[in-house]
Write an enzyme that holds these catalytic residues in place. Structure first.
Site: not given
Ligand code: IMP
Length: 174
Positions: A98-99, A102, A104-106, A151
């Site tokens: 994973e990149d 954030d 953590g939901l995804t 961001f």
């Molecule tokens: P989560 O489900 O909130 O953890 O979101 C994860 C996804 O949101 C990542 O795989 C990114 O595609 C996107 N994302 C979250 N924060 C950033 C950021 O700071 N820069 C670019 N993409 C982000």
């Protein structure tokens, strides 16, 4: 990008490459004599995964997945697959690449989905973590950098589809 926006270098190319090598060394050590499958979460992880796999000294395969939040429910944690893996992963040692984690939901959705596939093992590798933003506990087995709530862009991460090509991670600001 509007003309007034600037990009500050947050994590240099050298620091990223050093950390990628360190993570690969850990993976090489942890999976000695095993075959692994890296599951690359598109689009943001493609550069990280490409650099990482070239440091892996094990038999390795790559699968791609793409996930998206349902329209209009981004904060609800409802996630769906745009692209799933092409092969059966039953009995395989899988590492999700994973990149950034954030909220953590995804990744939580993907981990749950993968845990139903009768894998030999499942681990998570993420280049970045915004710890302060986590909404659910997530265990990251291989973590590149624990970062502040900014961001970030570059090294695969985008803003509105742009800046993925930058070799460093930058903060997108005023
Ligand atoms: P989560 O489900 O909130 O953890 O979101 C994860 C996804 O949101 C990542 O795989 C990114 O595609 C996107 N994302 C979250 N924060 C950033 C950021 O700071 N820069 C670019 N993409 C982000």
């Amino acid at each position: 990008m509007s003309a007034s926006k600037t990009i500050g270098i947050f994590i240099s190319e050298e620091s990223i490459q050093k950390r990628v090598k360190e993570i690969a060394l850990e993976i090489n050590r942890d999976y000695q004599n095993k075959e692994i499958v890296l599951v690359c979460v598109l689009n943001g992880s493609f550069i990280f995964c490409a650099d990482l796999i070239r440091q892996i000294k094990l038999p390795v395969q790559v699968e791609m997945v793409s996930l998206s939040s349902y329209e209009g429910t981004q904060s609800s944690g409802e996630v769906c697959f745009r692209l799933d893996v092409k092969q059966s992963l039953v009995g395989k040692h899988v590492i999700i690449i994973e990149d950034i984690v954030d909220t953590g939901l995804t990744i939580s959705f993907l981990l749950k989905h993968m845990s139903l596939k009768n894998l030999a093992s499942l681990k998570l590798c993420s280049l970045l973590l915004k710890r302060a933003r986590l909404q659910i506990p997530i265990t990251i087995d291989y973590l590149g950098f624990d970062i502040e709530d900014n961001f970030v862009i570059g090294y695969g991460l985008d803003f509105d589809g742009r800046f993925r090509e930058l070799p460093y991670i930058g903060v997108y600001g005023e």
